[in-house]
Design a protein around this motif. Sequence first.
Motif, mmCIF file in Angstrom:
data_model
loop_
_atom_site.group_PDB
_atom_site.id
_atom_site.type_symbol
_atom_site.label_atom_id
_atom_site.label_comp_id
_atom_site.label_asym_id
_atom_site.label_seq_id
_atom_site.Cartn_x
_atom_site.Cartn_y
_atom_site.Cartn_z
ATOM 1 N N VAL A 88 0.845 -1.212 0.000
ATOM 2 C CA VAL A 88 0.000 0.000 0.000
ATOM 3 C C VAL A 88 0.877 1.259 0.000
ATOM 4 C CG1 VAL A 88 -1.720 1.335 1.300
ATOM 5 C CG2 VAL A 88 -2.005 -1.131 1.005
ATOM 6 N N ALA A 89 1.940 1.255 0.798
ATOM 7 C CA ALA A 89 2.854 2.405 0.805
ATOM 8 C C ALA A 89 3.512 2.561 -0.566
ATOM 9 C CB ALA A 89 3.907 2.244 1.892
ATOM 10 N N GLY A 90 3.938 1.457 -1.152
ATOM 11 C CA GLY A 90 4.582 1.509 -2.467
ATOM 12 C C GLY A 90 3.656 1.958 -3.574
ATOM 13 N N THR A 91 2.455 1.395 -3.620
ATOM 14 C CA THR A 91 1.520 1.800 -4.684
ATOM 15 C C THR A 91 1.074 3.247 -4.499
ATOM 16 O OG1 THR A 91 -0.393 0.867 -3.514
ATOM 17 C CG2 THR A 91 0.704 -0.548 -5.146
ATOM 18 N N THR A 92 0.930 3.673 -3.259
ATOM 19 C CA THR A 92 0.565 5.069 -3.001
ATOM 20 C C THR A 92 1.695 5.998 -3.435
ATOM 21 O OG1 THR A 92 -0.894 4.441 -1.177
ATOM 22 C CG2 THR A 92 -0.135 6.717 -1.217
ATOM 23 N N LEU A 93 2.927 5.640 -3.097
ATOM 24 C CA LEU A 93 4.067 6.455 -3.530
ATOM 25 C C LEU A 93 4.158 6.483 -5.056
ATOM 26 C CD1 LEU A 93 6.569 8.149 -2.918
ATOM 27 C CD2 LEU A 93 7.869 6.004 -2.718
ATOM 28 N N GLY A 94 3.961 5.338 -5.691
ATOM 29 C CA GLY A 94 3.972 5.291 -7.157
ATOM 30 C C GLY A 94 2.913 6.196 -7.761
ATOM 31 N N MET A 95 1.743 6.202 -7.150
ATOM 32 C CA MET A 95 0.658 7.078 -7.617
ATOM 33 C C MET A 95 1.052 8.553 -7.479
ATOM 34 S SD MET A 95 -2.385 6.792 -8.886
ATOM 35 C CE MET A 95 -3.449 5.529 -8.296
#
Length: 189
Positions: free
Chosen positions: A136-143
């Motif tokens: 979730v942290a990674g996908t949010t950062l990617g977004m």
Amino acid sequence: MEAFLLSTGIVALAEMGDKTQLLSLLLAAKFRRPIPIILGILVATVFNHAFAGAVGGWMTDFFGKDVLRWVLGVSFIAMAIWTLIPDKIDDVETKHERFGVFMTTVVAFFLAEMGDKTQVATVALAAKYSAFYAVVAGTTLGMMIANVPAVFLGNKIIEMISMRLVHMVAAAIFAVLGVLTLLNVGSLF
């Protein structure tokens, strides 16, 4: 760390030219208030991807290892194909102006992200890695990596980067993940 880095990179690439990135451009052009727009994108993404990560976690508990491997492998390959199909913003409404810039962004972005390829990718990555917070942290950062520059620089970024190349790279990553998952190569299986 692998789940976080892969989630960040794959979503940042998949988001390029995506309808939510187009929505970011639209909101920036319409409201010209980048900070509430960026905060709205962050809040909407955290809630949306936390839900998707929870679904991915549930999948690991619900399905057996062999079934999950096939579901994930096929899902990643489907994501590769879906990434090559350009998005449009036709079906996303931003008629929530009475709520202010922040809430308009939260609502519009959350709705636009429902069922979007980056949400589906979050489900698949959370299921593959069983690492809710990292995914979730990674996908949010990617977004955020894909959308914050779009809010500040708008169309200049889109003109400078070949969206076709970005989509092809993201599709290749999804395809490799799918094949590796089907071949039972990776950290989960």
